[in-house]
Design an enzyme around this catalytic site. Structure first.
Site, PDB file in Angstrom:
ATOM      1  N   THR A 111       0.824  -1.217   0.000  1.00  9.88           N
ATOM      2  CA  THR A 111       0.000   0.000   0.000  1.00  9.88           C
ATOM      3  C   THR A 111       0.858   1.269   0.000  1.00  9.88           C
ATOM      4  O   THR A 111       0.650   2.175  -0.815  1.00  9.88           O
ATOM      5  CB  THR A 111      -0.910   0.009   1.250  1.00  9.88           C
ATOM      6  OG1 THR A 111      -1.563  -1.241   1.313  1.00  9.88           O
ATOM      7  CG2 THR A 111      -1.921   1.116   1.212  1.00  9.88           C
ATOM      8  N   GLY A 138      -2.393   5.414   5.743  1.00 10.65           N
ATOM      9  CA  GLY A 138      -2.895   5.551   4.373  1.00 10.65           C
ATOM     10  C   GLY A 138      -1.752   5.717   3.396  1.00 10.65           C
ATOM     11  O   GLY A 138      -0.669   6.212   3.731  1.00 10.65           O
ATOM     12  N   VAL A 198       5.762   7.251  12.622  1.00 10.17           N
ATOM     13  CA  VAL A 198       4.838   7.778  13.644  1.00 10.17           C
ATOM     14  C   VAL A 198       4.003   8.891  13.027  1.00 10.17           C
ATOM     15  O   VAL A 198       4.546   9.837  12.453  1.00 10.17           O
ATOM     16  CB  VAL A 198       5.593   8.369  14.861  1.00 10.17           C
ATOM     17  CG1 VAL A 198       4.606   8.782  15.949  1.00 10.17           C
ATOM     18  CG2 VAL A 198       6.620   7.393  15.408  1.00 10.17           C
ATOM     19  N   ILE A 233       2.084  13.253   9.098  1.00  7.55           N
ATOM     20  CA  ILE A 233       2.280  14.456   9.939  1.00  7.55           C
ATOM     21  C   ILE A 233       3.784  14.706  10.118  1.00  7.55           C
ATOM     22  O   ILE A 233       4.516  13.800  10.498  1.00  7.55           O
ATOM     23  CB  ILE A 233       1.620  14.276  11.332  1.00  7.55           C
ATOM     24  CG1 ILE A 233       0.135  13.946  11.180  1.00  7.55           C
ATOM     25  CG2 ILE A 233       1.830  15.519  12.200  1.00  7.55           C
ATOM     26  CD1 ILE A 233      -0.551  13.557  12.478  1.00  7.55           C
ATOM     27  N   GLY A 279     -11.877  -1.246   6.380  1.00  4.59           N
ATOM     28  CA  GLY A 279     -10.473  -1.567   6.099  1.00  4.59           C
ATOM     29  C   GLY A 279      -9.494  -0.868   7.032  1.00  4.59           C
ATOM     30  O   GLY A 279      -8.294  -0.894   6.803  1.00  4.59           O
ATOM     31  N   GLY A 325       2.094   8.885  10.415  1.00  2.36           N
ATOM     32  CA  GLY A 325       1.927   8.869   8.944  1.00  2.36           C
ATOM     33  C   GLY A 325       2.488  10.117   8.299  1.00  2.36           C
ATOM     34  O   GLY A 325       3.689  10.382   8.350  1.00  2.36           O
ATOM     35  N   GLU A 341      10.403   9.257   9.341  1.00  3.27           N
ATOM     36  CA  GLU A 341       9.271  10.155   9.607  1.00  3.27           C
ATOM     37  C   GLU A 341       7.930   9.417   9.507  1.00  3.27           C
ATOM     38  O   GLU A 341       6.989   9.671  10.264  1.00  3.27           O
ATOM     39  CB  GLU A 341       9.299  11.322   8.608  1.00  3.27           C
ATOM     40  CG  GLU A 341       8.220  12.350   8.789  1.00  3.27           C
ATOM     41  CD  GLU A 341       8.319  13.095  10.103  1.00  3.27           C
ATOM     42  OE1 GLU A 341       9.272  13.860  10.277  1.00  3.27           O
ATOM     43  OE2 GLU A 341       7.445  12.906  10.972  1.00  3.27           O
ATOM     44  N   LYS A 396       5.023   3.449  18.708  1.00 13.31           N
ATOM     45  CA  LYS A 396       5.225   4.821  18.232  1.00 13.31           C
ATOM     46  C   LYS A 396       5.689   5.730  19.377  1.00 13.31           C
ATOM     47  O   LYS A 396       6.513   6.626  19.178  1.00 13.31           O
ATOM     48  CB  LYS A 396       3.920   5.344  17.616  1.00 13.31           C
ATOM     49  CG  LYS A 396       3.552   4.605  16.320  1.00 13.31           C
ATOM     50  CD  LYS A 396       2.136   4.894  15.881  1.00 13.31           C
ATOM     51  CE  LYS A 396       1.777   4.228  14.577  1.00 13.31           C
ATOM     52  NZ  LYS A 396       0.334   4.231  14.280  1.00 13.31           N
TER      53      LYS A 396
HETATM   54  N1  HSE Z   1      -2.584   0.735  12.243  1.00 16.30           N
HETATM   55  C1  HSE Z   1      -2.153   2.078  12.404  1.00 16.30           C
HETATM   56  C2  HSE Z   1      -3.321   2.951  12.818  1.00 16.30           C
HETATM   57  C3  HSE Z   1      -1.594   2.687  11.157  1.00 16.30           C
HETATM   58  O1  HSE Z   1      -4.456   2.478  12.901  1.00 16.30           O
HETATM   59  O2  HSE Z   1      -3.088   4.112  13.082  1.00 16.30           O
HETATM   60  C4  HSE Z   1      -0.179   2.374  10.916  1.00 16.30           C
HETATM   61  O3  HSE Z   1       0.662   2.875  11.876  1.00 16.30           O
END
Ligand code: HSE
Length: 430
Positions: free
Chosen positions: A15, A305, A134, A138, A189, A136, A131, A207
């Site tokens: 992904t 994402g 933690v 941001i 999902g 995503g 980066e 994280k």
């Molecule tokens: N599974 C994580 C979440 C995303 O739901 O935030 C990946 O770090």
């Protein structure tokens, strides 16, 4: 290879990997203008190179052999996006030893093998950037590492798991119970078939280890701190705390310095409705931190994402291309501080829910036990009997020592009139 070109190799065409390819395809010109070099994603390695990813890619770049990236002298940046511990650890170490910079989103690996990975990068004078591990997309870690580096960080409070936050938001806004909200998260999902990693707090904990490293320079292993998830939270807790007390429940990762002692913990937390973190809803992430010079800072965005995470991955690549020699500001790995506070020594306000027989003297017994343990009650509310199975009692305490509260609740739970194990949720006071 001409010196105006940078070759990169991608390991993991899932992904996020697909997002990285899409983003390069879309914004190559912009990125090249910014770094003043041509960028070339030379190889993409995955065990499955047949399944269409819905992205334009030259099939000559695809390979199932990881050595096509790791052994290629022209590739100077390796992007690891396969996740998990092995073989990701071997691939990363090999890339670093070969003098390649590494960009990864692999929080589990960093949280567990931090010392070995950082030491290997330093010995080989290359960079490791993460980066995307933690929050995503941001821009959080580089901010801690650079723009906020002149501060002593005092506290970090993070909603850093989108799945748990989605579930709690659905429970709060739609009155769903945990299982129904989880089912919706799975249908969308967001949650895995086995959701325990997200809902029991382990993802948040990994994280938080990385945030604690960047914020406080300390490596605290996961088994050294309290990790508690959200699966025991009920609609009853959510409705009462919101309607009667003005709090919103969030799963928080907390790292903070209190009088030279470090507190690190993950648990559901009641946050005053007017606090900025209380309005971080759905799959979004939010991180609220405080530095001694800057004061409070709030960051908000998509913590997962394909495209948001790809944005962070390519940001790291750009950062490395612009400054390949940069020393890591977080320095050499250090062992955990001896001053890490034990969970039973934290001070907090608490919300408590009990289920008791509606008989004379019950409240008297409960308040007696609390006062024996130095716990002062701020408010008590007993609701009408619903179906003959006892009455719920909701309490809020003043600040108390966790150890005293746990001892008191153990005794309260042993009372004959108490019908279920008590529930406690810590209340945030920033
Ligand atoms: N599974 C994580 C979440 C995303 O739901 O935030 C990946 O770090």
């Amino acid at each position: 290879m001409d010196k105006h070109s940078i070759n990169m190799g991608l390991i993991g065409f899932g992904t996020i990997g697909t997002g990285v390819v899409k983003l390069i395809n879309a914004n190559k010109d912009l990125i090249e203008k910014k770094v003043g070099k041509n960028i070339n994603l030379k190889k993409i390695v995955d065990l499955d190179i047949e399944t269409p990813r819905g992205v334009e890619v030259d099939s000559k770049k695809l390979s199932t052999n990881v050595n096509d990236v790791l052994e290629d002298e022209e590739i100077s940046i390796v992007i690891e996006l396969i996740g998990g511990y092995q073989p990701a650890l071997d691939f990363i170490l090999k890339a670093l030893k070969k003098g390649k910079h590494v960009v990864t989103a692999n929080k589990a690996l960093l949280a567990k093998h931090w010392e070995e990975i950082i030491a290997t990068a330093q010995e080989n004078k290359v960079r490791i950037a993460f980066e995307a591990s933690v929050g995503g997309g941001i821009p959080l870690l580089e901010s801690l590492n650079e723009s906020l580096a002149a501060n002593h960080i005092q506290s970090i409070y993070g909603i850093i798991n989108g799945t748990a936050n989605y579930i709690l938001t659905k429970m709060t806004q739609n009155g769903l119970d945990f299982n129904l909200a989880l089912k919706q998260a799975q249908e969308k999902g967001y949650a895995e078939q086995d959701p325990s990693f997200d809902v029991e707090g382990y993802d948040t904990a990994q994280k938080l280890i990385i945030l604690t490293l960047l914020g406080f320079g300390e490596y605290i292993e996961q088994n050294k701190f309290h990790v508690e998830g959200i699966s025991h939270i009920t609609p009853e807790d959510i409705i009462f705390t919101l309607k009667e007390l003005g709090y919103v429940i969030k799963l928080l990762g907390i790292a903070r310095k209190i009088e030279d002692q470090l507190e690190v913990r993950v648990h559901p937390t009641l946050i005053p409705q007017e606090h900025l973190l209380a309005s971080v809803n759905g799959v979004f992430n939010g991180i609220y931190l405080e530095g001694d010079a800057v004061g409070p800072v709030m960051m908000y965005g998509q913590g997962a994402g394909s495209m948001p995470t790809a944005s962070a991955v390519l940001g790291d690549c750009i950062n490395i291309i612009s400054n390949p020699q940069k020393e890591m500001i977080y320095g050499p790995p250090k062992p955990a501080l001896s001053s890490l506070k034990n969970m039973d020594q934290i001070l907090s306000k608490y919300y408590i829910r009990l289920k008791a027989l509606d008989s004379p003297g019950v409240l008297h017994s409960i308040s007696g036990i609390l006062s024996e343990h130095d716990i002062s009650i701020e408010s008590v509310s007993q609701r009408k009997k619903s179906n003959g199975l006892g009455v719920p009692i909701f309490m809020v305490t003043h600040k108390a020592l966790e150890k005293d509260l746990i001892q008191a609740l153990t005794k309260i739970d042993e009372l004959e009139e108490i019908l279920e194990k008590s529930v406690l949720i810590r209340i945030l006071e920033t």
